[in-house]
Design an enzyme around this catalytic site. Structure first.
Site, PDB file in Angstrom:
ATOM      1  N   LYS A 179       2.543  -2.734 -11.749  1.00 30.58           N
ATOM      2  CA  LYS A 179       3.339  -1.576 -12.155  1.00 30.58           C
ATOM      3  C   LYS A 179       3.511  -0.702 -10.919  1.00 30.58           C
ATOM      4  CE  LYS A 179       2.507   2.574 -13.186  1.00 30.58           C
ATOM      5  NZ  LYS A 179       3.663   3.220 -12.564  1.00 30.58           N
ATOM      6  N   GLU A 255      -7.960   1.187  -3.440  1.00 30.04           N
ATOM      7  CA  GLU A 255      -7.487   1.724  -2.146  1.00 30.04           C
ATOM      8  C   GLU A 255      -7.037   3.145  -2.438  1.00 30.04           C
ATOM      9  OE1 GLU A 255      -7.537   0.223   0.729  1.00 30.04           O
ATOM     10  OE2 GLU A 255      -7.812  -1.876   0.224  1.00 30.04           O
ATOM     11  N   CYS A 289      -1.737   7.309   3.562  1.00 26.70           N
ATOM     12  CA  CYS A 289      -3.153   7.501   3.244  1.00 26.70           C
ATOM     13  C   CYS A 289      -3.995   7.535   4.517  1.00 26.70           C
ATOM     14  CB  CYS A 289      -3.625   6.378   2.330  1.00 26.70           C
ATOM     15  SG  CYS A 289      -3.232   4.767   2.994  1.00 26.70           S
ATOM     16  N   GLU A 386      -5.675  16.169   1.081  1.00 22.95           N
ATOM     17  CA  GLU A 386      -4.658  15.383   1.799  1.00 22.95           C
ATOM     18  C   GLU A 386      -3.394  16.241   1.884  1.00 22.95           C
ATOM     19  OE1 GLU A 386      -4.650  11.749  -0.808  1.00 22.95           O
ATOM     20  OE2 GLU A 386      -4.347  10.742   1.092  1.00 22.95           O
TER      21      GLU A 386
END
Ligand code: NAP
Length: 487
Positions: A179, A255, A289, A386
């Site tokens: 997905k 991850e 990332c 982040e």
């Protein structure tokens, strides 16, 4: 815009069991550069996900039984088709995701490199024989595919995050359902078309596109026919999905997010460090990332480094990703713009200084100026979240020990970078950094030959490299007994 792309690659519904699906419900895919509708796509439901799981389960036995050389050949053909259509796939990617076309072409080649790598690795799924404790036995170890693999992928690398997982799963003999993020379904569907053309059998590779991530995610994480779940995305969502996988004791790879330190020591080549930082910070408008999130610069070279960085940053061209020579495209959505704006304002309120940029860019509602902040402190929100935007946040440190302590003071452990020309320091610091990947005098570290993955709350499992099949295989031990010693 989509008219310039080969029609066969522009798909409007999920790909399940070798067929394209339609539905009564639809959702729109927007171009983040101008918020215009690119396409309306059939919105898959949990029951579509269920069908995909059953199709993958039905296809598993025959796919796993194919000789590795045959699976390898099909992956190789898929790789070749992706590279033949690199330009169209890149354009589609830029249109739905926003990154500059040159970067999108790079992502297609990078994603394809995993198809090529694992086409080779499929043939090297070696087992082992182990000396037995007695002469009447033999210990044989085989590696077998885990079964049906389900995956969920993010919007920031809509081609590569998917290809990296699917290539390893299919090479190992697993069947696969993914997905993708609802903002970027088109790249995933185009990959499915090319898998189909490559001759990957029905049910082996399935793509379910839909907006009800929670309902589809529940099927993929809880279905008893799914043996392994692989996720790339935020740590918050990853933790939730991990819990959902617990009941059926699935194999899981995660991850997750990062908060990469980028350390510049006083013995570094400052020009090389600036060049490395430009790549590690501004690729994909800062939405990776492995982005340099906290830039730690030793006090004695702090000003010189900031000056050089400011000069390099003024060269960055912000524009629609299809514009020639563009370096920075739009952020993915208005929430991303709001998050960057808020982190920046909070840093300024807490005493950081603005050297460049600092606000939205005139190119459009979702564009942000390349921004340089100095005097950032470790306790500021911008040092702990982040950023996921084109903001470089500089912090000063005095000693090597302090730099290591600052770098490690995060719950994340994905990537770290440092620049130094002192070989003793290179080994000391590389050893001390608590991260899954460390770039030493290098700002771009990921490739198919290297193991990609994190430690701490950045997750576990490794993608790519000779270790990449481990997550998709079970070790089976055969004990062959009853062997009489020679008379
Ligand atoms: P996200 O919100 O976690 O979304 C990632 C995927 O999870 C999307 O497909 C999303 O679907 C789906 N999702 C969201 N909520 C879900 C739920 N409750 N159940 C099931 N699926 C759900 O992350 P993002 O903001 O899109 O992506 C950026 C994050 O990914 C960053 O943290 C980045 O560091 C991380 N990332 C990590 C790596 C790595 O290799 N470590 C690589 C790339 C990105 P919808 O889009 O439909 O909501």
């Amino acid at each position: 815009m989509l008219k310039q792309i080969a029609e066969q690659l522009v798909k409007t519904g999920s790909y399940i069991n070798g067929r394209w699906q339609q539905s009564a419900q639809h959702f729109t895919v927007l171009n983040p550069a101008n918020q215009q509708v690119l396409l309306s796509v059939a919105d898959a439901s949990a029951s579509d996900a269920e069908r995909a799981v059953c199709a993958a389960a039905d296809a598993f036995a025959s796919w796993a039984a194919l000789p590795a050389a045959k699976r390898s050949e099909l992956l190789q053909r898929w790789y070749q088709l992706v590279m033949q259509h690199q330009d169209d796939l890149a354009r589609l990617l830029t249109l739905e995701q926003g990154k500059p076309l040159s970067e999108a072409k790079g992502e297609i080649a990078y994603g394809a490199s995993y198809l090529q790598w694992f086409a080779e690795e499929a043939k090297r799924l070696y087992g082992d024989t182990i000396p037995a404790p007695s002469n009447d036995k033999r210990i044989i170890v085989q590696r077998q595919p885990v079964g049906v693999v389900a995956a969920i992928t993010p919007w920031n690398f809509p081609n590569a995050m998917l290809a990296r997982k699917a290539a390893a799963a299919l090479a190992a003999g697993c069947t696969f359902i993914v997905k993708p993020a609802h903002q970027t379904p088109l790249s995933a569907l185009a990959l499915a078309e090319l898998a189909h053309q490559a001759g990957i059998p029905a049910g082996v590779f399935n793509v379910v596109v839909g907006t009800d991530a929670k309902a589809i995610g529940e099927v993929l994480t809880q279905h008893v026919k799914v043996a392994k779940f692989s996720f790339t995305g935020s740590t918050a969502v990853g933790k939730q999905l991990l819990k959902q996988c617990a009941d059926s004791v699935k194999r899981v790879s995660m991850e997750l997010g990062g908060n990469a330190p980028f350390i510049v020591f006083d013995d570094a080549d400052l020009d090389a460090a600036v060049q490395g930082l430009m790549a590690a910070k501004f690729r994909n408008a800062g939405q990776t990332c492995v982005c340099a999130n906290r830039i730690l610069v030793q006090q004695s070279v702090y000003q010189a480094f900031a000056d050089k960085l400011a000069i390099a940053m003024t060269q960055l061209k912000v524009a629609d990703g299809l514009t020639d020579g563009c370096h920075i495209g739009p952020l993915i959505d208005d929430k991303a713009v709001a998050k960057v704006t808020q982190l920046l304002q909070s840093a300024l309120d807490d005493g950081a200084k603005l050297l460049l940029g600092g606000s939205a860019h005139s190119a459009g509602a979702q564009f942000f100026q390349p921004t340089l902040l100095t005097d950032v402190q470790p306790q500021m929100a911008i040092s702990n979240d982040e950023i996921f935007g084109p903001v470089a946040a500089l912090m000063a440190f005095d000693s090597e020990q302090e730099a290591i302590a600052l770098a490690n003071s995060t719950e994340y452990g994905l990537a770290a970078y440092f620049y130094s020309r002192d070989i003793g320091r290179v080994f000391r610091v590389a050893q001390a950094l608590q991260f899954g990947m460390v770039g030493i005098n290098e700002g771009i570290i990921s490739n198919a030959a290297a193991p990609f993955g994190g430690v701490k709350q950045s997750g576990y499992g490794r993608e790519g490299s000779k270790y990449g099949l481990d997550d998709y295989t079970d070790i089976k031990y055969l004990c062959l007994g009853g062997l009489q010693p020679a008379m």
